[in-house]
Design an enzyme around this catalytic site. Structure first.
Site, PDB file in Angstrom:
ATOM      1  N   SER A   1      -0.954   9.464 -11.288  1.00  0.00           N
ATOM      2  CA  SER A   1      -1.136  10.140 -12.576  1.00  0.00           C
ATOM      3  C   SER A   1      -2.404  10.348 -13.291  1.00  0.00           C
ATOM      4  CB  SER A   1       0.053   9.691 -13.536  1.00  0.00           C
ATOM      5  OG  SER A   1      -0.248   8.347 -13.897  1.00  0.00           O
TER       6      SER A   1
ATOM      7  N   ASP B   1       0.911   8.559 -25.213  1.00  0.00           N
ATOM      8  CA  ASP B   1       2.164   7.542 -24.580  1.00  0.00           C
ATOM      9  C   ASP B   1       1.331   5.952 -24.516  1.00  0.00           C
ATOM     10  OD1 ASP B   1       0.283   7.365 -22.253  1.00  0.00           O
ATOM     11  OD2 ASP B   1       1.413   8.546 -21.109  1.00  0.00           O
TER      12      ASP B   1
ATOM     13  N   HIS C   1      -1.470   6.227 -20.532  1.00  0.00           N
ATOM     14  CA  HIS C   1      -2.471   6.917 -19.549  1.00  0.00           C
ATOM     15  C   HIS C   1      -3.528   7.138 -20.592  1.00  0.00           C
ATOM     16  CE1 HIS C   1       1.205   8.007 -17.649  1.00  0.00           C
ATOM     17  NE2 HIS C   1       0.305   7.945 -16.695  1.00  0.00           N
TER      18      HIS C   1
END
Length: 376
Positions: free
Chosen positions: A79, A246, A249
């Site tokens: 990610s 979040d 990240h």
């Protein structure tokens, strides 16, 4: 493979094995729970698509020469490589690196991102196959950037298995003629809800994997850039700025910080970095046994490790070159290939490039520095 893991652990991971499987399992469970909690508080939108040509204006002034042909840059990994946590294509690490490479080389860059959120190292085989065999993507990229490792840690993938998959991916890309740069495993000890001593254990596990990744990649002719320390204490000190919604990240500013660390190595691999290639001992650069170079790099963010130069390999092998390149400011507003409005960041971190690297160059001996940073 066993030698790589054992050597990395011996140089940089002493102590974790003594804690036993129960303690390691506990810290991984804590990290997984923290991640789930943070994701519930944030947004899980897919990362924006950033594929396209960056720096197209350079082709217009290059005529029919080689500079008119775009570099082919590919992003692989998880990610972080995909750009999870930001909402606009120019904010992703792939777009930042493509824009930076275009600006440094004055040549357009064609970006292909095949990274997948949640991917572990065993997904790299699929991603490499997409780049090398999928219709419409040929020829092979000139350079590939891989960011992988965090999900291997939280998913409890054995380090030997993790490094095996990474080695196979790097070998395939190198055989296809690609330059390869690997951003090694980040520091999961920076996840806020994970407290001491679990934070210390997570940091040690991540650095062990990062060191083993470095050994494997360098032995195959690739280069690595350590992201662990860079995305660890610095992010922990400024979480509101460098972490995304979040809280797991990176934010747009966080990706700028990471891209600044990788860009010099990316450009150097293609022979376009505008600095003389020389070793600077005052910056703690030099030739070291590959295992020791890997461990030192894992402890100091933004450190590059590559195979010893050809003229030095015969007398130094198996040694590696450790470099701490000076960062350059990225283009402030990278252009979106589809013409969308450029993205900005809440606070530009690029103006700290020389300050950060100069302080690293004046650092005390790397071994002592590593011991201090690893103290719980």
């Amino acid at each position: 493979m066993a030698r790589r893991i054992a050597t990395a652990a011996a140089y940089g991971g002493g102590g974790v094995g003594l804690l036993g499987g129960a303690a390691v399992g506990l810290v991984l469970t804590e990290v997984q729970l923290a991640r789930r909690q943070l994701l519930r508080n944030g947004r899980e939108d897919p990362p924006p698509l950033a594929d396209g040509v960056y720096g197209a204006e350079y082709a217009a002034g290059a005529g029919a020469g080689p500079a008119a042909v775009p570099w082919r840059l590919a992003m692989l990994g998880d990610s972080t490589a995909a750009g999870m946590g930001v909402h606009r294509a120019p904010q992703t690490p792939g777009a930042l690196l493509a824009s930076g490479l275009a600006a440094v080389s004055e040549r357009p860059v064609e970006l292909h991102n095949v990274a997948l959120s949640g991917a572990k190292s065993d997904d790299l085989e699929r991603q490499v196959s997409m780049l090398l065999t999928e219709p419409g993507r040929a020829p092979a990229p000139d350079v590939c950037v891989i960011m992988i490792g965090a999900n291997d840690i939280t998913g409890r993938m054995a380090p030997a298995e993790s490094v095996k998959h990474l080695s196979q991916a790097v070998a395939r890309l190198r055989t296809a003629g690609c330059q390869v740069i690997v951003g090694t495993c980040p520091d999961l000890g920076s996840v806020e809800p994970v407290a001491q001593p679990l934070r210390w254990i997570a940091r040690r596990l991540c650095r062990q994997l990062a060191a083993a990744q470095t050994i494997a990649v360098v032995e195959l002719g690739g280069r690595t850039v350590s992201l662990g320390d860079l995305l660890g204490p610095e992010f922990a000190a400024r979480p509101g700025e460098l972490f995304g919604p979040d809280r797991y990240h990176p934010s747009a500013a966080g990706y700028v910080t990471a891209a600044m660390a990788v860009l010099p190595t990316l450009c150097a691999a293609l022979g376009v970095w505008p600095e003389e290639e020389r070793v600077e001992p005052l910056r703690r650069e030099g030739y070291l046994p590959v295992e020791r170079a890997a461990t030192r790099a894992a402890a100091v963010g933004g450190t590059e490790v590559s195979a010893a130069a050809e003229e030095s390999a015969e007398r130094r092998s198996p040694w590696a070159l450790l470099k701490r390149r000076r960062r350059r400011q990225l283009p402030a507003q990278p252009a979106d290939p589809d013409g969308a409005e450029p993205a900005g960041t809440e606070k530009d971190t690029a103006d700290r490039d020389t300050t950060e690297d100069d302080s690293t160059g004046r650092a005390v001996d790397a071994d002592r520095e590593e011991r201090q940073e690893l103290s719980p």
